[in-house]
Design an enzyme around this catalytic site. Sequence first.
Site, PDB file in Angstrom:
ATOM      1  N   HIS A 196     -13.186  -7.205   1.176  1.00  0.00           N
ATOM      2  CA  HIS A 196     -12.250  -7.738   2.170  1.00  0.00           C
ATOM      3  C   HIS A 196     -12.424  -9.255   2.273  1.00  0.00           C
ATOM      4  O   HIS A 196     -13.507  -9.739   2.583  1.00  0.00           O
ATOM      5  CB  HIS A 196     -12.492  -7.073   3.532  1.00  0.00           C
ATOM      6  CG  HIS A 196     -12.228  -5.603   3.526  1.00  0.00           C
ATOM      7  ND1 HIS A 196     -12.468  -4.784   4.595  1.00  0.00           N
ATOM      8  CD2 HIS A 196     -11.740  -4.797   2.552  1.00  0.00           C
ATOM      9  CE1 HIS A 196     -12.117  -3.548   4.282  1.00  0.00           C
ATOM     10  NE2 HIS A 196     -11.681  -3.524   3.039  1.00  0.00           N
ATOM     11  N   ASP A 219      -6.585  -3.371  -1.118  1.00  0.00           N
ATOM     12  CA  ASP A 219      -6.387  -4.814  -1.352  1.00  0.00           C
ATOM     13  C   ASP A 219      -5.068  -5.328  -0.777  1.00  0.00           C
ATOM     14  O   ASP A 219      -4.467  -6.260  -1.317  1.00  0.00           O
ATOM     15  CB  ASP A 219      -6.468  -5.141  -2.859  1.00  0.00           C
ATOM     16  CG  ASP A 219      -7.773  -4.657  -3.454  1.00  0.00           C
ATOM     17  OD1 ASP A 219      -8.792  -4.699  -2.746  1.00  0.00           O
ATOM     18  OD2 ASP A 219      -7.761  -4.214  -4.615  1.00  0.00           O
TER      19      ASP A 219
HETATM   20  P1  GDP Z   1      -8.321  -6.095   1.423  1.00  0.00           P
HETATM   21  O1  GDP Z   1      -9.213  -5.311   0.552  1.00  0.00           O
HETATM   22  O2  GDP Z   1      -7.161  -5.291   1.936  1.00  0.00           O
HETATM   23  O3  GDP Z   1      -9.033  -6.798   2.539  1.00  0.00           O
HETATM   24  O4  GDP Z   1      -7.672  -7.240   0.503  1.00  0.00           O
HETATM   25  P2  GDP Z   1      -8.470  -8.184  -0.536  1.00  0.00           P
HETATM   26  O5  GDP Z   1      -9.159  -9.232   0.235  1.00  0.00           O
HETATM   27  O6  GDP Z   1      -9.268  -7.373  -1.488  1.00  0.00           O
HETATM   28  O7  GDP Z   1      -7.264  -8.758  -1.374  1.00  0.00           O
HETATM   29  C1  GDP Z   1      -6.249  -9.500  -0.802  1.00  0.00           C
HETATM   30  C2  GDP Z   1      -6.200 -10.869  -1.512  1.00  0.00           C
HETATM   31  O8  GDP Z   1      -5.005 -11.534  -1.170  1.00  0.00           O
HETATM   32  C3  GDP Z   1      -7.314 -11.800  -1.081  1.00  0.00           C
HETATM   33  O9  GDP Z   1      -7.642 -12.636  -2.172  1.00  0.00           O
HETATM   34  C4  GDP Z   1      -6.685 -12.597   0.039  1.00  0.00           C
HETATM   35  O10 GDP Z   1      -7.291 -13.865   0.215  1.00  0.00           O
HETATM   36  C5  GDP Z   1      -5.291 -12.735  -0.463  1.00  0.00           C
HETATM   37  N1  GDP Z   1      -4.239 -12.800   0.573  1.00  0.00           N
HETATM   38  C6  GDP Z   1      -4.150 -12.118   1.740  1.00  0.00           C
HETATM   39  N2  GDP Z   1      -2.980 -12.388   2.356  1.00  0.00           N
HETATM   40  C7  GDP Z   1      -2.314 -13.244   1.558  1.00  0.00           C
HETATM   41  C8  GDP Z   1      -1.024 -13.867   1.621  1.00  0.00           C
HETATM   42  O11 GDP Z   1      -0.245 -13.677   2.545  1.00  0.00           O
HETATM   43  N3  GDP Z   1      -0.674 -14.704   0.587  1.00  0.00           N
HETATM   44  C9  GDP Z   1      -1.505 -14.924  -0.482  1.00  0.00           C
HETATM   45  N4  GDP Z   1      -1.074 -15.730  -1.431  1.00  0.00           N
HETATM   46  N5  GDP Z   1      -2.717 -14.351  -0.570  1.00  0.00           N
HETATM   47  C10 GDP Z   1      -3.100 -13.510   0.420  1.00  0.00           C
HETATM   48  P1  IMO Z   2     -10.455  -2.346  -0.348  1.00  0.00           P
HETATM   49  O1  IMO Z   2     -11.074  -1.908   0.961  1.00  0.00           O
HETATM   50  C1  IMO Z   2      -8.885  -1.237  -4.297  1.00  0.00           C
HETATM   51  C2  IMO Z   2     -10.478   2.459  -6.071  1.00  0.00           C
HETATM   52  C3  IMO Z   2     -11.262   2.173  -7.343  1.00  0.00           C
HETATM   53  C4  IMO Z   2     -10.992   3.476  -8.080  1.00  0.00           C
HETATM   54  C5  IMO Z   2     -10.998   4.516  -6.982  1.00  0.00           C
HETATM   55  C6  IMO Z   2     -12.310   5.254  -6.826  1.00  0.00           C
HETATM   56  O2  IMO Z   2     -10.925  -3.653  -0.857  1.00  0.00           O
HETATM   57  O3  IMO Z   2      -8.979  -2.204  -0.289  1.00  0.00           O
HETATM   58  P2  IMO Z   2     -14.697   4.513  -5.909  1.00  0.00           P
HETATM   59  O4  IMO Z   2     -15.653   3.494  -6.389  1.00  0.00           O
HETATM   60  O5  IMO Z   2     -14.238   4.324  -4.499  1.00  0.00           O
HETATM   61  O6  IMO Z   2     -15.158   5.928  -6.142  1.00  0.00           O
HETATM   62  O7  IMO Z   2     -13.401   4.335  -6.849  1.00  0.00           O
HETATM   63  O8  IMO Z   2     -10.715   3.814  -5.780  1.00  0.00           O
HETATM   64  N1  IMO Z   2     -10.906   1.662  -4.889  1.00  0.00           N
HETATM   65  C7  IMO Z   2     -10.296   0.553  -4.471  1.00  0.00           C
HETATM   66  N2  IMO Z   2      -9.260  -0.143  -4.993  1.00  0.00           N
HETATM   67  N3  IMO Z   2      -9.464  -1.652  -3.149  1.00  0.00           N
HETATM   68  C8  IMO Z   2     -10.475  -0.956  -2.599  1.00  0.00           C
HETATM   69  O9  IMO Z   2     -11.014  -1.248  -1.401  1.00  0.00           O
HETATM   70  C9  IMO Z   2     -10.962   0.187  -3.280  1.00  0.00           C
HETATM   71  N4  IMO Z   2     -11.945   1.068  -3.040  1.00  0.00           N
HETATM   72  C10 IMO Z   2     -11.902   1.958  -4.015  1.00  0.00           C
HETATM   73  O10 IMO Z   2     -10.755   1.069  -8.019  1.00  0.00           O
HETATM   74  O11 IMO Z   2      -9.695   3.448  -8.643  1.00  0.00           O
HETATM   75 MG    MG Z   3     -10.083  -5.439  -1.344  1.00  0.00          MG
END
Ligand code: GDP
Ligand code: IMO
Ligand code: MG
Length: 436
Positions: A41, A13
């Site tokens: 994502h 994340d």
């Molecule tokens: P990923 O799994 O690495 O793709 O990240 P996620 O999408 O799960 O989580 C990142 C969150 O932060 C999302 O809700 C994005 O919209 C938000 N986000 C990403 N970059 C920024 C930033 O620079 N500022 C803020 N405020 N939010 C961001």
């Molecule tokens: P993105 O791509 C955050 C974490 C789960 C759990 C552990 C194992 O959005 O960054 P699983 O279901 O994979 O066997 O769970 O890994 N986990 C993540 N946490 N972002 C993710 O993906 C994750 N993918 C798995 O929360 O702790």
């Molecule tokens: Mg994510």
Amino acid sequence: MQVLAVLGGQWGDEGKGKVVDLLAERFDIVARYHGGHNAGHTVKFGSRHFALHLLPAGIVRGRPSVIGPGVVVDLDALEAEIEQVAAAGVPVGDQLLLSDRAVVILPYHRLVDAARERAAGAAKIGTTLRGIGPAYESLAARTAIRVADLFRAETLAARVAAVHAETGALLRALGEPGVPEPETVTASLRAAAARLERHVVDTGRFLRDRLRAGATLLAEGAHGAMLDLSAGTYPFVTSSHCTSGAVACGLSIAPRALDASLLVLKAYSTRVGSGPFPTELLDATGEFLRKRGNEYGTSTGRPRRTGWFDAVVARTAVELSGAEAVAITKLDCLDELDEIPISVAYRLDGRTVTDIPPLAEDVARLEPVLETLPGWKTTTTGVTRYEDLPSAARRYVARLEDVVGAPAVLVSTGPRREETVWRGDLPFLQGLPSPR
Ligand code: GDP
Ligand code: IMO
Ligand code: MG
């Protein structure tokens, strides 16, 4: 630069979706090489918002988007996601390519995941309950059903029956009474396979041919380095490899095809699920970061745990993937803080520690050695030029560059595409293919 990997450097994340979306306009093909719909994502621009789980973020840009052989695929989840992005105005046509060797997640895998977590009680991993771990176990056990198997009726039924027999025994031992009949599962798999057939190809052959012809490729990492099956905070990890080492195997291309890695790092830390988190904040500041950063899981909606930036984690991730550069995200979420600590090392049993210990119980005992940097107390939301960031924010970014050992070529100041500072003067960005 022909092939670039974008990877997470913490516990997931970090903002990989945003960074992949930004870079996708420069690359011919985008590919997912590991994980499954445990990933979430986010891509935002203008008033549009996409939460992608299995589809590579390149789909939003209309790029050929590959789900490689290293990915575990829940067919129902994939179909639902295709419908969801189509409803949001992005019809998924022939640009989606699904590997004939990708592993199919079966209902049995989901049930095993849930039953194990239930049985573990307080010791649970906090998985996404998507069946990811058990599906990878089937692959390693050589009993998995792969996409190509779905089109051989006679072998498919026998293989589903075998998985049913094995996991059925395990599920009963774990106290799970209801196990779906293999005939029902087989029929549902065949129906989904027929609907998805147009996307199924030998994606390894496709990528190797296209790379030989000079096409550029963006490999979209999921999760984060500390969730890596081997290098992460085992056993509180996911079941795939999350470093650049996984790109080649997960896409059936040669390791030397990868030219560079860009590591995405949040300006602070978060973690979803259980497991040690040395810089975790269990106080009002932690709650402030959760609210300010909207730290709730993209996949499961769970509140994310929050903490200060951890330099040992980030530097280790840079080393593990050989990252030439980093992208710092969510800088704006620190805008209101008076001062911002980062952890530069740990203390354990009276010693200074600068590596992640192998045992989770030792990671849980680490005390962060904090260094405090001044806050900037002014908004950075939407800033697009480095020189427009307050000087304390620039100092913060420079200190992160120092402690992780790589330049920050991108600083993100909001969730949207537009809210981004590009450091175009740095050699890494000059080496990227041009936008088109
Ligand atoms: P990923 O799994 O690495 O793709 O990240 P996620 O999408 O799960 O989580 C990142 C969150 O932060 C999302 O809700 C994005 O919209 C938000 N986000 C990403 N970059 C920024 C930033 O620079 N500022 C803020 N405020 N939010 C961001
Ligand atoms: P993105 O791509 C955050 C974490 C789960 C759990 C552990 C194992 O959005 O960054 P699983 O279901 O994979 O066997 O769970 O890994 N986990 C993540 N946490 N972002 C993710 O993906 C994750 N993918 C798995 O929360 O702790
Ligand atoms: Mg994510």
